[in-house]
Design a protein around this motif. Structure first.
Motif, PDB file in Angstrom:
ATOM      1  N   ASN A   6      -0.394   1.376  -1.960  1.00  0.00           N
ATOM      2  CA  ASN A   6      -1.440   1.727  -0.995  1.00  0.00           C
ATOM      3  C   ASN A   6      -2.828   1.385  -1.523  1.00  0.00           C
ATOM      4  O   ASN A   6      -3.674   0.887  -0.779  1.00  0.00           O
ATOM      5  N   ALA A   7      -3.067   1.636  -2.794  1.00  0.00           N
ATOM      6  CA  ALA A   7      -4.356   1.298  -3.402  1.00  0.00           C
ATOM      7  C   ALA A   7      -4.560  -0.210  -3.428  1.00  0.00           C
ATOM      8  O   ALA A   7      -5.655  -0.712  -3.162  1.00  0.00           O
ATOM      9  N   LYS A  26      -3.180  -2.442  -1.376  1.00  0.00           N
ATOM     10  CA  LYS A  26      -3.336  -2.921  -0.009  1.00  0.00           C
ATOM     11  C   LYS A  26      -4.725  -2.622   0.556  1.00  0.00           C
ATOM     12  O   LYS A  26      -5.226  -3.367   1.391  1.00  0.00           O
ATOM     13  N   GLU A  27      -5.308  -1.550   0.107  1.00  0.00           N
ATOM     14  CA  GLU A  27      -6.595  -1.117   0.640  1.00  0.00           C
ATOM     15  C   GLU A  27      -7.684  -2.180   0.468  1.00  0.00           C
ATOM     16  O   GLU A  27      -8.587  -2.281   1.282  1.00  0.00           O
ATOM     17  N   SER A  28      -7.576  -3.003  -0.569  1.00  0.00           N
ATOM     18  CA  SER A  28      -8.622  -3.997  -0.834  1.00  0.00           C
ATOM     19  C   SER A  28      -8.618  -5.149   0.164  1.00  0.00           C
ATOM     20  O   SER A  28      -9.594  -5.865   0.267  1.00  0.00           O
ATOM     21  N   GLN A  44      -6.835  -4.840   3.571  1.00  0.00           N
ATOM     22  CA  GLN A  44      -6.342  -4.460   4.893  1.00  0.00           C
ATOM     23  C   GLN A  44      -7.337  -4.730   6.011  1.00  0.00           C
ATOM     24  O   GLN A  44      -6.929  -4.907   7.149  1.00  0.00           O
ATOM     25  N   THR A  45      -8.610  -4.770   5.725  1.00  0.00           N
ATOM     26  CA  THR A  45      -9.611  -4.965   6.775  1.00  0.00           C
ATOM     27  C   THR A  45      -9.820  -6.439   7.139  1.00  0.00           C
ATOM     28  O   THR A  45     -10.525  -6.736   8.088  1.00  0.00           O
ATOM     29  N   ARG A  78      -9.028  -0.797  -5.397  1.00  0.00           N
ATOM     30  CA  ARG A  78      -8.745   0.627  -5.582  1.00  0.00           C
ATOM     31  C   ARG A  78      -7.643   0.846  -6.612  1.00  0.00           C
ATOM     32  O   ARG A  78      -7.371   1.963  -7.002  1.00  0.00           O
TER      33      ARG A  78
END
Length: 164
Positions: free
Chosen positions: A75-76, A78-80, A82-83, A98
């Protein structure tokens, strides 16, 4: 580490957190085979019966800890990106990763793993998780770069950096 349990009873969450933290502390001090259920429950202040209400054995507890850390890591990671609609590695800034926050917040676990005989197992689990992300979540836009090699590079580099 316990985000996936947000709908569980708070007592269960607290109990599991105590058991996991105690196990991680013991793993920093002893080899896995030397850690007993008795030492885990004594360290956590939880009864043996309660331990067995949640886990069959210490390996079951360890696997849940590894799964939690791995899920949090993914999840950390992917956070970088995902947008982004069209993700390029050039878009990623080190401040947006993250993963480093994740490692910092799980430092006790990583220190225990790095100094244990579980390092190879966990490293391969993390590498596999990153490879799966590379196959499903992002593509290299530069046609000169082999996507599979790039994914492997990232998959081995990140655990290597964490270990270092």
């Amino acid at each position: 580490m316990l985000k996936k349990y947000k709908y569980l009873d708070k007592r269960i969450i607290k109990t599991k957190r105590l058991l996991k933290n105690s196990f991680i502390q013991l793993l920093q001090e002893e080899k896995l085979e030397d850690i007993s259920i008795t030492s885990i429950v004594e360290r956590s202040g939880i009864s043996r019966v309660t331990f067995y209400n949640h886990y069959n054995n210490k390996e079951n507890l360890l696997n849940e800890i590894i799964d939690d850390v791995k899920m949090d890591f993914v999840n950390a990671f992917k956070e970088s990106y995902q947008t982004y609609n069209n993700f390029s590695i050039k878009d990623v800034k080190t401040t947006s990763l993250r993963v480093f926050d994740h490692v910092y917040h799980n430092a006790a676990f990583y220190k225990a793993i790095v100094h244990s005989d579980l390092l190879t197992f966990f490293s391969s689990q993390l590498t596999l998780a990153v490879k799966e992300l590379g196959e499903t979540d992002f593509r290299v836009l530069d046609s000169k770069v082999n996507h599979d090699l790039f994914t492997s590079y990232i998959a081995y580099a990140i655990p290597g950096l964490i270990i270092e």
